[in-house]
Design a protein around this motif. Structure first.
Motif, PDB file in Angstrom:
ATOM      1  N   ASN A  38       0.855  -1.185   0.000  1.00 53.47           N
ATOM      2  CA  ASN A  38       0.000   0.000   0.000  1.00 53.47           C
ATOM      3  C   ASN A  38       0.896   1.241   0.000  1.00 53.47           C
ATOM      4  O   ASN A  38       1.533   1.570   1.003  1.00 53.47           O
ATOM      5  N   LEU A  39       0.947   1.954  -1.111  1.00 49.84           N
ATOM      6  CA  LEU A  39       1.903   3.049  -1.260  1.00 49.84           C
ATOM      7  C   LEU A  39       1.538   4.286  -0.445  1.00 49.84           C
ATOM      8  O   LEU A  39       2.334   5.231  -0.369  1.00 49.84           O
ATOM      9  N   SER A  40       0.372   4.287   0.195  1.00 47.26           N
ATOM     10  CA  SER A  40       0.063   5.353   1.143  1.00 47.26           C
ATOM     11  C   SER A  40       1.027   5.302   2.328  1.00 47.26           C
ATOM     12  O   SER A  40       1.248   6.322   3.004  1.00 47.26           O
ATOM     13  N   ASN A  41       1.597   4.140   2.569  1.00 48.17           N
ATOM     14  CA  ASN A  41       2.612   3.949   3.601  1.00 48.17           C
ATOM     15  C   ASN A  41       3.800   4.871   3.323  1.00 48.17           C
ATOM     16  O   ASN A  41       4.188   5.704   4.152  1.00 48.17           O
ATOM     17  N   THR A  42       4.372   4.747   2.132  1.00 53.45           N
ATOM     18  CA  THR A  42       5.503   5.597   1.744  1.00 53.45           C
ATOM     19  C   THR A  42       5.104   7.068   1.716  1.00 53.45           C
ATOM     20  O   THR A  42       5.854   7.946   2.175  1.00 53.45           O
ATOM     21  N   LEU A  43       3.918   7.338   1.199  1.00 48.82           N
ATOM     22  CA  LEU A  43       3.465   8.719   1.051  1.00 48.82           C
ATOM     23  C   LEU A  43       3.364   9.432   2.400  1.00 48.82           C
ATOM     24  O   LEU A  43       3.673  10.627   2.509  1.00 48.82           O
ATOM     25  N   ALA A  44       2.957   8.698   3.444  1.00 53.74           N
ATOM     26  CA  ALA A  44       2.859   9.304   4.779  1.00 53.74           C
ATOM     27  C   ALA A  44       4.202   9.855   5.221  1.00 53.74           C
ATOM     28  O   ALA A  44       4.287  10.956   5.785  1.00 53.74           O
ATOM     29  N   HIS A  45       5.263   9.127   4.960  1.00 56.23           N
ATOM     30  CA  HIS A  45       6.594   9.566   5.393  1.00 56.23           C
ATOM     31  C   HIS A  45       7.171  10.624   4.461  1.00 56.23           C
ATOM     32  O   HIS A  45       7.971  11.464   4.898  1.00 56.23           O
ATOM     33  N   TYR A  46       6.777  10.577   3.213  1.00 56.34           N
ATOM     34  CA  TYR A  46       7.179  11.627   2.270  1.00 56.34           C
ATOM     35  C   TYR A  46       6.535  12.955   2.657  1.00 56.34           C
ATOM     36  O   TYR A  46       7.164  14.019   2.586  1.00 56.34           O
ATOM     37  N   GLU A  47       5.290  12.900   3.114  1.00 56.77           N
ATOM     38  CA  GLU A  47       4.550  14.116   3.452  1.00 56.77           C
ATOM     39  C   GLU A  47       4.808  14.604   4.873  1.00 56.77           C
ATOM     40  O   GLU A  47       4.676  15.807   5.154  1.00 56.77           O
ATOM     41  N   THR A  96       8.998   3.819   5.516  1.00 57.03           N
ATOM     42  CA  THR A  96       9.747   4.899   6.173  1.00 57.03           C
ATOM     43  C   THR A  96      10.979   5.276   5.375  1.00 57.03           C
ATOM     44  O   THR A  96      11.202   6.452   5.061  1.00 57.03           O
ATOM     45  N   ILE A  97      11.813   4.301   5.018  1.00 56.02           N
ATOM     46  CA  ILE A  97      13.049   4.616   4.311  1.00 56.02           C
ATOM     47  C   ILE A  97      12.770   5.201   2.927  1.00 56.02           C
ATOM     48  O   ILE A  97      13.458   6.130   2.481  1.00 56.02           O
ATOM     49  N   SER A  98      11.733   4.691   2.269  1.00 62.16           N
ATOM     50  CA  SER A  98      11.440   5.157   0.913  1.00 62.16           C
ATOM     51  C   SER A  98      10.820   6.551   0.916  1.00 62.16           C
ATOM     52  O   SER A  98      11.190   7.406   0.103  1.00 62.16           O
ATOM     53  N   GLY A  99       9.891   6.802   1.836  1.00 63.97           N
ATOM     54  CA  GLY A  99       9.242   8.106   1.900  1.00 63.97           C
ATOM     55  C   GLY A  99      10.172   9.199   2.368  1.00 63.97           C
ATOM     56  O   GLY A  99      10.292  10.258   1.731  1.00 63.97           O
ATOM     57  N   VAL A 100      10.869   8.948   3.490  1.00 63.76           N
ATOM     58  CA  VAL A 100      11.824   9.928   4.000  1.00 63.76           C
ATOM     59  C   VAL A 100      12.963  10.119   3.006  1.00 63.76           C
ATOM     60  O   VAL A 100      13.377  11.251   2.715  1.00 63.76           O
ATOM     61  N   GLY A 101      13.473   8.990   2.484  1.00 67.67           N
ATOM     62  CA  GLY A 101      14.588   9.072   1.536  1.00 67.67           C
ATOM     63  C   GLY A 101      14.248   9.869   0.297  1.00 67.67           C
ATOM     64  O   GLY A 101      15.042  10.689  -0.175  1.00 67.67           O
ATOM     65  N   LYS A 102      13.071   9.663  -0.250  1.00 66.55           N
ATOM     66  CA  LYS A 102      12.643  10.395  -1.446  1.00 66.55           C
ATOM     67  C   LYS A 102      12.589  11.900  -1.171  1.00 66.55           C
ATOM     68  O   LYS A 102      13.090  12.718  -1.956  1.00 66.55           O
ATOM     69  N   PHE A 103      12.003  12.276  -0.041  1.00 68.72           N
ATOM     70  CA  PHE A 103      11.894  13.699   0.289  1.00 68.72           C
ATOM     71  C   PHE A 103      13.277  14.322   0.479  1.00 68.72           C
ATOM     72  O   PHE A 103      13.569  15.395  -0.073  1.00 68.72           O
ATOM     73  N   LEU A 104      14.118  13.675   1.267  1.00 69.80           N
ATOM     74  CA  LEU A 104      15.434  14.244   1.553  1.00 69.80           C
ATOM     75  C   LEU A 104      16.292  14.353   0.304  1.00 69.80           C
ATOM     76  O   LEU A 104      17.001  15.352   0.107  1.00 69.80           O
TER      77      LEU A 104
END
Length: 451
Positions: free
Chosen positions: A150-159, A185-193
């Motif tokens: 569920n990619l909302s998982n990654t999106l939460a950490h990106y946002e 966590t790693i994918s969302g935070v990593g993408k943003f950073l």
């Protein structure tokens, strides 16, 4: 007045805390993103609510529905908070390796908990992946969350999580270190950073028994790497869609023992009472220290609270049973320091059946044999097996008729090396004289456990 409308509004804005003692060998500034400050005491609160809200928005989750998820416990807690506030039923499917505290906490917040075996393939109908999917097809008006894909998982950490780290470090973060499970966590935070600064390095913490590290380095999904492990919350035997390997600069693997030891160190040396994956993250951080330069800022994320692991990593008996306690074992006395108080024996005139029953009762493989004058002989499984081949009525014989020579006796100060040399094919154990009138037994299993 300043207050939240409900508990969900308290999620996020967790603090960054400098680590001082446990990271003294690292030249960089190490800051911990302590996610235990979320109301459900874990980072999973963020993505749990995001997944629910996105499912509500597109109609997958309807009023009065049932939320179904396979979880290691923390996502279940986040979903439980959302279900309470929003009026849904929750069924959590959890593997039996998870701590009892996690199961009890989920039930305390109203979730129905289904426990499944850990040591089965993901596509086995008994696995918590399969059971979750099956229940979602059987229960009307239900929604299977599937946090792995569920990619909302990654999106939460990106946002949320990524922007928080960027703001809290004033854009000075150079490295982000985090355990990888579902990968959100790693994918969302990593993408943003990396969008903010492409030079930020993203490091994943993996565990032995998981496929992530080798797959990242070689592109090979090696099933030979999959085997049971104790560490909770990180590693997988599947490749979740939320793990964006392109964003990750590298992985390091941490053993179960090191993860457990550093979970305790973190509490005792930093006063940060976090869970098993935080211990793995700290040990992984130390393994990666060659990548960190003086003046750089390293952010490591701690997933959940130590309260989830009081009966495991923070329990001396649990740690000792797995050989995880750091002990300086040099003598026979050190080795038996935590043995049972009373030595289990059998008398010469008892029946062999009594000896067998005692072995079963105490789950042991050998017994000292005693008479009125002291130690008269010994029994072990191989002796019993050989005797049974010759005499099927073995159980009705007296122990003295089949016993072997007594186990040798050593003083409590005898070195571990000397004790080890005394245990061989003919001699299955050694007795330790504690010089207070009592004795303890040392077996091959005890020696191996001390390694």
């Amino acid at each position: 007045m300043n207050y939240a409308e409900n508990i969900l509004q308290t999620i996020g804005n967790t603090p960054l805390v400098k680590l001082n003692t446990i990271t003294r060998d690292i030249d960089a500034l190490v800051l911990a993103k302590v996610e235990t400050f979320n109301p459900g005491n874990s980072v999973k609160d963020r993505m749990a609510v995001k997944m629910v809200e996105d499912a509500e928005a597109d109609g997958r989750l309807k009023p009065g529905g049932t939320i179904i998820e396979g979880t290691s416990g923390n996502t279940g807690m986040g979903l439980a908070l959302a279900a309470i506030v929003k009026g849904y039923k929750l069924i959590c499917v959890i593997s039996d390796k998870q701590s009892q505290e996690k199961i009890d906490i989920l039930r305390a917040v109203g979730a129905e908990v289904v426990v499944c075996p850990t040591n089965v393939e993901p596509d086995d109908p008994r696995s918590y992946y399969s059971v979750s999917k099956r229940l979602s097809t059987e229960i009307p008006n239900s929604w299977y969350v599937n946090q792995y894909d569920n990619l909302s998982n990654t999106l939460a950490h990106y946002e949320q999580t990524g922007p928080e780290i960027w703001e809290q470090t004033e854009g000075k973060v150079d490295h982000f270190v985090v355990g990888v499970g579902t990968g959100g966590t790693i994918s969302g935070v990593g993408k943003f950073l990396k969008e903010k600064n492409p030079n930020v390095k993203i490091w994943g913490i993996d565990t032995y028994g998981s496929v992530f590290k080798k797959y990242h380095e070689t592109g090979e999904f090696d099933e030979n790497e999959i085997y049971p492990y104790i560490t909770e919350g990180i590693g997988e035997d599947i490749l979740p869609e939320n793990v964006d390997f392109k964003i990750i600069d590298g992985f390091t693997k941490v053993t179960d023992k090191d993860a457990a030891i550093y979970t305790r160190k973190l509490a005792r040396e930093e006063g940060v009472f976090c869970g098993n994956s935080a211990g793995a993250a700290v040990k992984g951080l130390l393994q990666l220290k060659e990548h960190f330069k003086p003046g750089e800022v390293v952010v490591v994320l701690f997933h959940d609270s130590g309260t989830r692991y009081v009966g495991k990593m923070f329990n001396d008996d649990w740690m000792r049973d797995r050989g995880f306690l750091e002990q300086d074992i040099k003598t026979a006395s050190d080795l038996v320091a935590h043995a049972e108080k009373d030595l289990i024996t059998v008398r010469t005139e008892e029946l062999v059946a009594h000896a067998i029953e005692r072995m079963k009762q105490y789950d042991i493989s050998q017994l000292p044999v005693v008479d009125t004058e002291g130690f008269a002989g010994s029994l072990d499984e191989s002796t019993l097996f050989k005797a049974y081949i010759d005499n099927k009525d073995l159980a009705h014989l007296a122990v003295r008729e089949i016993m072997q020579s007594p186990f040798p006796i050593v003083k409590k100060g005898t070195s571990l090396d000397e004790v080890s040399r005394m245990i061989n094919r003919e001699n299955k154990a050694v007795l330790v004289d504690l010089e207070d009138g009592s004795y303890r037994i040392i077996t091959k299993h005890d020696i191996i456990s001390a390694i």
